[in-house]
Write an enzyme that holds these catalytic residues in place. Structure first.
Site, PDB file in Angstrom:
ATOM      1  N   CYS A 144      53.116  20.287  15.847  1.00 33.69           N
ATOM      2  CA  CYS A 144      52.010  19.951  15.216  1.00 33.69           C
ATOM      3  C   CYS A 144      51.946  20.528  13.916  1.00 33.69           C
ATOM      4  O   CYS A 144      52.449  21.611  13.660  1.00 33.69           O
ATOM      5  CB  CYS A 144      50.856  19.984  16.022  1.00 33.69           C
ATOM      6  SG  CYS A 144      50.224  21.537  16.424  1.00 33.69           S
ATOM      7  N   GLU A 184      42.810  29.863  23.093  1.00 32.96           N
ATOM      8  CA  GLU A 184      41.885  29.104  22.106  1.00 32.96           C
ATOM      9  C   GLU A 184      40.369  28.958  22.405  1.00 32.96           C
ATOM     10  O   GLU A 184      39.459  29.286  21.800  1.00 32.96           O
ATOM     11  CB  GLU A 184      42.180  27.658  21.844  1.00 32.96           C
ATOM     12  CG  GLU A 184      41.491  26.836  20.965  1.00 32.96           C
ATOM     13  CD  GLU A 184      41.908  25.060  20.979  1.00 32.96           C
ATOM     14  OE1 GLU A 184      42.891  25.102  21.356  1.00 32.96           O
ATOM     15  OE2 GLU A 184      40.928  24.339  20.783  1.00 32.96           O
TER      16      GLU A 184
END
Lengths: 283, 283
Positions: free
Chosen positions: B19, B133
């Site tokens: 990504c 995250e």
């Protein structure tokens, strides 16, 4: 002779009748009419109950459809469900004396809609587009505001990147949360405000609980009152025979044949004296 | 002799592999390591792919578990999934040179959480509490912030009057909208931000579409990569035999007996060279 008929019991639901906003509106208007003796004009019915409106007429409080019908120097009453901003502005321009009895919970939604619009949110109102309350909120929510009656209505709506959801005070919690969910799936930011009035949900819950414990339910209130009609709808969904009446005169003895317990409830705009008269008539 | 076996076709799913955030992180680190020739230290793996981490080691990029392992004067790399605020603060206090390759989409969620906390919202993070995250977002979201893995988790949570929902970038849209809906039913104000990264949902949709058109699916990527594991899970849910491998070496010929079409996809942290090698090996 000597034998007594079966005893019939009348149960009045908790939270039946006037909510805070309606009681406040009526008290203020009656107080003003009686003490100041001025001619007063309400824009549409003050509350959605024909009997109350008739009583008010006796005190010199007249219903008008449009602001133009109010003579100069007259007192104009903004009703409990609020009015569009343009009406308020025009009344001020004309220099009319204003008695604003907009329910504080409704006024809060109106102000919220205006603030959200100023903060660049597209305002989405969950409610009945034809209802006066919704038209009042809508008039403060900006040109890109939308009204939906439920989440399904959203399918055809074009939504912005920042959408704020507010609800007509008489909506159900389920319709509100489903609308917020649907918007969340279609925008970057959704902001939802639970502006539903507790009085409505409490009245509905109490009525349904009562219905499950009686043989017949009588719902008292104006036929033009949306919340009264909804109350009758909810009670009849329990399977118990339910009758919506405006006044005791409409009561039909045959409804109570074989019944032992009669449940009574009333909408937010139904005054105590009408509820009490209905209870007396049944007994 | 003279006869050819059945022709096998290898289809690579759209959106397979790197990504934007991962590619950017890797390019930056490799560029810095090669041009400046400095010893670099990443806090945990730069991306969740062991083969890429091995290659980086050849360029002098080492993985450390704790900031204390970085010698004075060393270059510390904050990985693509971000780090807690305390780690960033400590690196600055120590005067270390910092290469911050936090994915811009992750950084946006971190900043949003901090802003919402400052605006007195209770921040609710939809995500995996153990994921780096989420820990990075959480560290900026204030003491009353909460992490839930789905809407059901909310049952045990105490919510404030103003709650803001943000999502780990790899969450599903359904989990996000259901969480916002549940919060809407329990607070006065809910604010929801769809912080889900498009790349993830696009990759997943493309993989499932491809799976429905092939006989066997191969998913390539780190076993420590949550999004790769999720990709394999989604593909196997279509009923097509699915194998999760890290490298081409793990491919077993027997998987392809009788198969005509083989589908290939890869997680966000899988480099093109590993995907290409797998495709070659299958053919």
């Amino acid at each position: 002779m000597g034998s007594t008929g079966p005893v019939m019991e009348v149960i009045i639901a908790k939270s039946a009748g006037f909510c805070y906003g309606v009681r406040r509106a009526l008290d203020t208007v009656m107080e003003t009419a009686r003490t100041e003796g001025k001619r007063m004009y309400t824009l549409g019915p003050l509350i959605h109950n024909p009997q109350v409106v008739e009583r008010l007429a006796e005190d010199g409080v007249r219903v008008v459809k449009d602001l133009d019908e109010v003579p100069s120097g007259g007192v104009v009453v903004m009703p409990s469900h609020g009015v569009p901003k343009s009406v308020m502005d025009r009344a001020q321009e004309r220099g009319l004396e204003i008695v604003d009895v907009t329910c504080p919970f409704v006024a809060k939604v109106q102000n919220l809609a205006a603030e959200l619009h100023e903060q660049s949110y597209q305002v989405l109102i969950l409610g009945d587009a034809g209802h006066t309350e919704v038209r009042g909120i809508m008039s403060r929510a900006g040109d890109d505001a939308l009204v939906v009656s439920d989440a399904d209505d959203l399918e055809l709506c074009k939504l912005g990147r920042k959408v704020a959801v507010v609800a007509q005070t008489t909506q159900t919690l389920e319709a509100y949360t489903t609308t917020v969910q649907t918007v969340a799936g279609r925008t970057y930011e959704v902001r939802g405000f639970n502006t539903i009035c507790h009085a409505t949900s409490e009245r509905q819950t109490a009525a349904v609980e009562m219905a499950q414990d009686v043989d017949v339910v009588i719902v008292v209130g104006g036929r033009n009152s949306a919340n009264t009609r909804r109350l009758a709808e909810l009670c009849s969904m329990t399977g118990v025979p339910t009758h919506h009446i405006e006044t005791a005169d409409e009561i039909d003895e045959s409804w109570f044949e074989g019944a032992k317990k009669i449940g009574l409830t009333a909408g937010a705009s139904t005054p105590d004296w009408i509820i009490e008269e209905a209870a007396r008539r049944i007994s």
